[in-house]
Design a protein around this motif. Structure first.
Motif, PDB file in Angstrom:
ATOM      1  N   UNK A 349      16.220   4.497  24.112  1.00 14.76           N
ATOM      2  CA  UNK A 349      17.012   5.669  23.728  1.00 14.76           C
ATOM      3  C   UNK A 349      16.315   6.443  22.618  1.00 14.76           C
ATOM      4  N   UNK A 350      15.790   5.727  21.624  1.00 14.48           N
ATOM      5  CA  UNK A 350      15.053   6.383  20.545  1.00 14.48           C
ATOM      6  C   UNK A 350      13.776   7.013  21.076  1.00 14.48           C
ATOM      7  N   UNK A 351      13.085   6.308  22.000  1.00 11.75           N
ATOM      8  CA  UNK A 351      11.854   6.844  22.564  1.00 11.75           C
ATOM      9  C   UNK A 351      12.078   8.122  23.344  1.00 11.75           C
ATOM     10  N   UNK A 352      13.138   8.144  24.148  1.00 10.60           N
ATOM     11  CA  UNK A 352      13.456   9.369  24.882  1.00 10.60           C
ATOM     12  C   UNK A 352      13.762  10.521  23.914  1.00 10.60           C
ATOM     13  N   UNK A 353      14.430  10.211  22.809  1.00  8.08           N
ATOM     14  CA  UNK A 353      14.755  11.243  21.833  1.00  8.08           C
ATOM     15  C   UNK A 353      13.494  11.778  21.165  1.00  8.08           C
ATOM     16  N   UNK A 354      12.557  10.874  20.848  1.00  9.34           N
ATOM     17  CA  UNK A 354      11.291  11.317  20.251  1.00  9.34           C
ATOM     18  C   UNK A 354      10.521  12.190  21.239  1.00  9.34           C
ATOM     19  N   UNK A 355      10.527  11.807  22.523  1.00 10.84           N
ATOM     20  CA  UNK A 355       9.820  12.627  23.499  1.00 10.84           C
ATOM     21  C   UNK A 355      10.495  13.985  23.659  1.00 10.84           C
ATOM     22  N   UNK A 356      11.819  14.003  23.561  1.00 11.08           N
ATOM     23  CA  UNK A 356      12.554  15.268  23.602  1.00 11.08           C
ATOM     24  C   UNK A 356      12.103  16.168  22.455  1.00 11.08           C
ATOM     25  N   UNK A 357      11.949  15.570  21.269  1.00  8.34           N
ATOM     26  CA  UNK A 357      11.492  16.340  20.114  1.00  8.34           C
ATOM     27  C   UNK A 357      10.058  16.807  20.312  1.00  8.34           C
ATOM     28  N   UNK A 358       9.210  15.931  20.865  1.00  7.97           N
ATOM     29  CA  UNK A 358       7.813  16.306  21.097  1.00  7.97           C
ATOM     30  C   UNK A 358       7.717  17.446  22.099  1.00  7.97           C
ATOM     31  N   UNK A 359       8.543  17.369  23.153  1.00 13.45           N
ATOM     32  CA  UNK A 359       8.546  18.441  24.143  1.00 13.45           C
ATOM     33  C   UNK A 359       9.024  19.749  23.515  1.00 13.45           C
ATOM     34  N   UNK A 360      10.053  19.663  22.651  1.00  6.74           N
ATOM     35  CA  UNK A 360      10.514  20.858  21.957  1.00  6.74           C
ATOM     36  C   UNK A 360       9.459  21.431  21.041  1.00  6.74           C
ATOM     37  N   UNK A 361       8.707  20.546  20.389  1.00  4.49           N
ATOM     38  CA  UNK A 361       7.629  21.015  19.522  1.00  4.49           C
ATOM     39  C   UNK A 361       6.538  21.699  20.341  1.00  4.49           C
ATOM     40  N   UNK A 362       6.234  21.133  21.508  1.00  8.95           N
ATOM     41  CA  UNK A 362       5.250  21.769  22.383  1.00  8.95           C
ATOM     42  C   UNK A 362       5.715  23.134  22.850  1.00  8.95           C
ATOM     43  N   UNK A 363       6.995  23.222  23.184  1.00 10.89           N
ATOM     44  CA  UNK A 363       7.581  24.502  23.593  1.00 10.89           C
ATOM     45  C   UNK A 363       7.460  25.526  22.461  1.00 10.89           C
ATOM     46  N   UNK A 364       7.819  25.093  21.246  1.00  6.36           N
ATOM     47  CA  UNK A 364       7.769  26.001  20.103  1.00  6.36           C
ATOM     48  C   UNK A 364       6.340  26.409  19.781  1.00  6.36           C
ATOM     49  N   UNK A 365       5.397  25.453  19.870  1.00  7.78           N
ATOM     50  CA  UNK A 365       4.000  25.770  19.581  1.00  7.78           C
ATOM     51  C   UNK A 365       3.448  26.782  20.575  1.00  7.78           C
ATOM     52  N   UNK A 366       3.794  26.606  21.847  1.00  8.67           N
ATOM     53  CA  UNK A 366       3.340  27.555  22.854  1.00  8.67           C
ATOM     54  C   UNK A 366       3.936  28.933  22.611  1.00  8.67           C
ATOM     55  N   UNK A 367       5.228  28.971  22.264  1.00  8.71           N
ATOM     56  CA  UNK A 367       5.860  30.252  21.980  1.00  8.71           C
ATOM     57  C   UNK A 367       5.209  30.951  20.804  1.00  8.71           C
ATOM     58  N   UNK A 368       4.889  30.195  19.759  1.00  4.85           N
ATOM     59  CA  UNK A 368       4.242  30.787  18.587  1.00  4.85           C
ATOM     60  C   UNK A 368       2.859  31.308  18.945  1.00  4.85           C
ATOM     61  N   UNK A 369       2.102  30.505  19.709  1.00  2.00           N
ATOM     62  CA  UNK A 369       0.769  30.932  20.118  1.00  2.00           C
ATOM     63  C   UNK A 369       0.835  32.191  20.967  1.00  2.00           C
TER      64      UNK A 369
END
Length: 429
Positions: A349-369
Motif C-alpha cells: 500500500x505504501x509502495x503504490x502510494x509512493x509510485x503514485x507520487x512519483x507518477x505525479x512528479x513526472x507529470x508535473x515535471x513534464x508540464x513544467x518542461x
C-alpha cells in the motif's frame, strides 16, 4: 494453437474470479474516490477563470493541488497500516471531501485560502489510490491479481474519459463551483462504500523471511520502499507521456490549424484506448520479463506520441493517441506487477502510494518542461523534448531493475499472474 487457446481460456477464467459483488462494490467506491482527483485540475481553472488573472490563478490552484498529492501520497502512504486500512482511508477521504467542500462553498475567497483548500483536497486522500489497489488485490485469488489490476485500469480510464466533459458541462452549464461540489459529494460517498468492504487486508503480509528483492521484513520501511526506486522511475516515465499529451495538445492543434475543440474528443479517445489496453493485457501471457515488457511498451507509447506531434491531420493524431493510450495503460500494469515483486506484501500500500507520487512528479515535471519550452519553440518540438525525457527516465528505470535482479539472482522478474496458475509451465504459453 490448441495450447494457446487453452492458456487464453485460463486467463478468461481468472477474469471470472474478478467478477464478484465485492469487486463491484470496490469499483463504485474507487469511482467515488478517484473521480474528484480526475476532475480537480480543470475544475479549479473553471472555478476562478472569471476573476482578474483567472487563468493564472487557476494554474496556481491546480499546481497547489498536485503538490498536495505529491507530498501526501508518500507521507500518508507510509503510515497506512493494513490492519487499520479502512480507518486510515476513511479519514483521508473525509478530510479531502472537506477540502473540496471549502472550494465549493467559498469560491470567492482569497487565493491563499483557496490554495489551502486545494492542498488539503490533494494531500489528505492521496494514499487512497495505493490503499484501494491493495484492497482490490486482497479480494481476488492470487492467480487473478493481474486481471484485477486490469479491471482497476479500465475503471480509471473510464473515470478520466468522463471527467473533463462532466467538469466543462457543469461549470459552463450550471455554475463554475458545481464541479467541486460534486467532487466533495462523490468523495464523501466513497467513505460509505468502504464500510461494505473488508476493514483490513493482508494481515499475513509480514510472512516469510525475505521479500523478492532479498530484504528482510525487519528492515526500515523507508529503506524497503527506497529499494524499489527503479519501478517508481519507470512508472513516472510512463505517465509523463500522458501529461505531455494533455498539456500540449491544444497548442499542437493550433499549430496544425485544427480546431482546439478537438482536444476533448482526442483525449477521450486516448482514455478509451487505455481501457481497452488494460483489458487486453489481462487476457493472455505476454513474452519477456516484466522490466523488458515495460521498456518496450514505454518505447511504443513514445513512438505514438512522436507520430502525433508530427502528424498534420486530425485522423493521424487521433489514431496515434488511441494506440498510445492502449500501450501506456499496459505499461502501467507492468509497473504495478513489478512493484508486487519488489516489495513485501505488507509494504505494498505504501509502495503504490509512493509510485503514485512519483507518477505525479513526472507529470508535473513534464508540464513544467513543456510550459517553458512553449515560450521559445513550436509545440511539436516541445512534445519531442518531452519524449526524450520519458525515454531517459525509462532507460534509467530499466537499468536499475536489471541491476537489482542481477543481485537477487534468477527468478525475481516473473509474472505473478502466471506463477499463481496451478500446474503452469512456461513452455505452455
Amino acid at each position: 494453437m490448441g495450447v494457446v487457446s487453452g492458456a487464453s481460456y485460463r486467463f478468461l477464467m481468472t477474469y471470472r474470479d474478478v467478477a464478484s459483488k465485492k469487486v463491484l462494490v470496490w469499483a463504485c467506491t474507487a469511482v467515488g474516490a478517484r473521480m474528484p482527483v480526475a476532475m480537480a485540475p480543470l475544475a479549479l481553472v473553471f472555478l476562478v477563470r472569471e476573476r482578474a488573472g483567472g487563468y493564472s490563478l487557476g494554474a496556481v490552484l491546480a499546481a497547489a493541488y498536485v503538490i498536495g498529492e505529491i507530498v501526501g501520497a508518500p507521507v500518508l502512504g507510509m503510515r497506512l497500516r493494513p490492519e487499520r486500512g479502512r480507518v486510515h482511508l476513511a479519514v483521508g477521504l473525509a478530510v479531502g471531501a472537506v477540502g473540496f467542500a471549502g472550494l465549493w462553498v467559498l469560491p470567492a475567497a482569497h487565493p491563499v485560502v483557496l490554495s489551502g483548500f486545494a492542498v488539503m483536497a490533494g494531500a489528505a486522500p492521496a494514499a487512497a489510490t495505493g490503499g484501494l489497489r491493495t484492497l482490490l488485490t486482497s479480494l481476488v485469488p492470487e492467480r487473478a491479481v493481474a486481471q484485477a489490476l486490469s479491471v482497476e485500469s479500465v475503471v480509471t480510464a473510464g473515470v478520466w474519459a468522463v471527467s473533463p466533459a462532466a467538469v466543462a458541462g457543469l461549470a459552463l452549464g450550471v455554475a463554475p463551483r458545481v464541479p467541486l461540489g460534486l467532487a466533495a459529494v462523490l468523495m464523501a460517498l466513497s467513505i460509505v462504500g468502504l464500510w461494505f468492504l473488508p476493514a483490513a487486508w493482508g494481515e499475513d503480509g509480514g510472512a516469510g523471511d525475505v521479500d523478492a528483492g532479498g530484504r528482510r521484513p525487519g528492515a526500515s520501511p523507508l529503506r524497503v520502499l527506497a529499494g524499489a526506486w527503479p519501478v517508481y522511475v519507470t512508472g513516472a516515465a510512463s505517465l509523463t507521456l500522458l501529461g505531455l499529451s494533455e498539456l500540449v495538445l491544444p497548442a499542437l492543434l493550433e499549430q496544425r490549424g485544427i480546431a482546439v475543440g478537438w482536444s476533448g474528443p482526442l483525449l477521450t479517445g486516448m482514455a478509451v484506448g487505455g481501457g481497452l489496453g488494460a483489458f487486453a493485457y489481462g487476457l493472455r501471457r505476454w513474452p519477456g520479463e516484466l522490466r523488458t515488457r515495460s521498456a518496450v511498451l514505454v518505447a511504443g507509447t513514445s513512438a505514438c506520441v512522436t507520430i502525433a506531434a508530427l502528424s498534420t491531420g486530425t485522423a493521424g493524431i487521433a489514431v496515434a493517441l488511441v494506440v498510445g493510450g492502449t500501450l501506456q495503460s499496459a505499461a502501467m500494469l507492468t509497473r504495478n506487477l513489478s512493484l508486487r515483486e519488489a516489495l513485501p506484501p505488507n509494504a505494498l500500500a505504501a509502495g503504490y502510494s509512493v509510485m503514485y507520487a512519483a507518477a505525479g512528479a513526472g507529470y508535473a515535471a513534464t508540464g513544467s518542461l513543456a510550459g517553458a519550452l512553449l515560450r521559445v519553440v513550436a509545440p511539436s518540438t516541445a512534445v519531442l523534448a518531452g519524449v526524450g525525457l520519458t525515454l531517459t527516465l525509462a532507460g534509467v528505470g530499466w537499468w536499475g531493475e536489471a541491476r537489482r535482479a542481477g543481485r537477487s539472482g534468477p527468478g525475481v522478474d516473473t509474472d505473478v499472474s502466471l506463477a499463481a496458475i496451478p500446474g503452469h509451465r512456461p513452455s505452455e504459453l
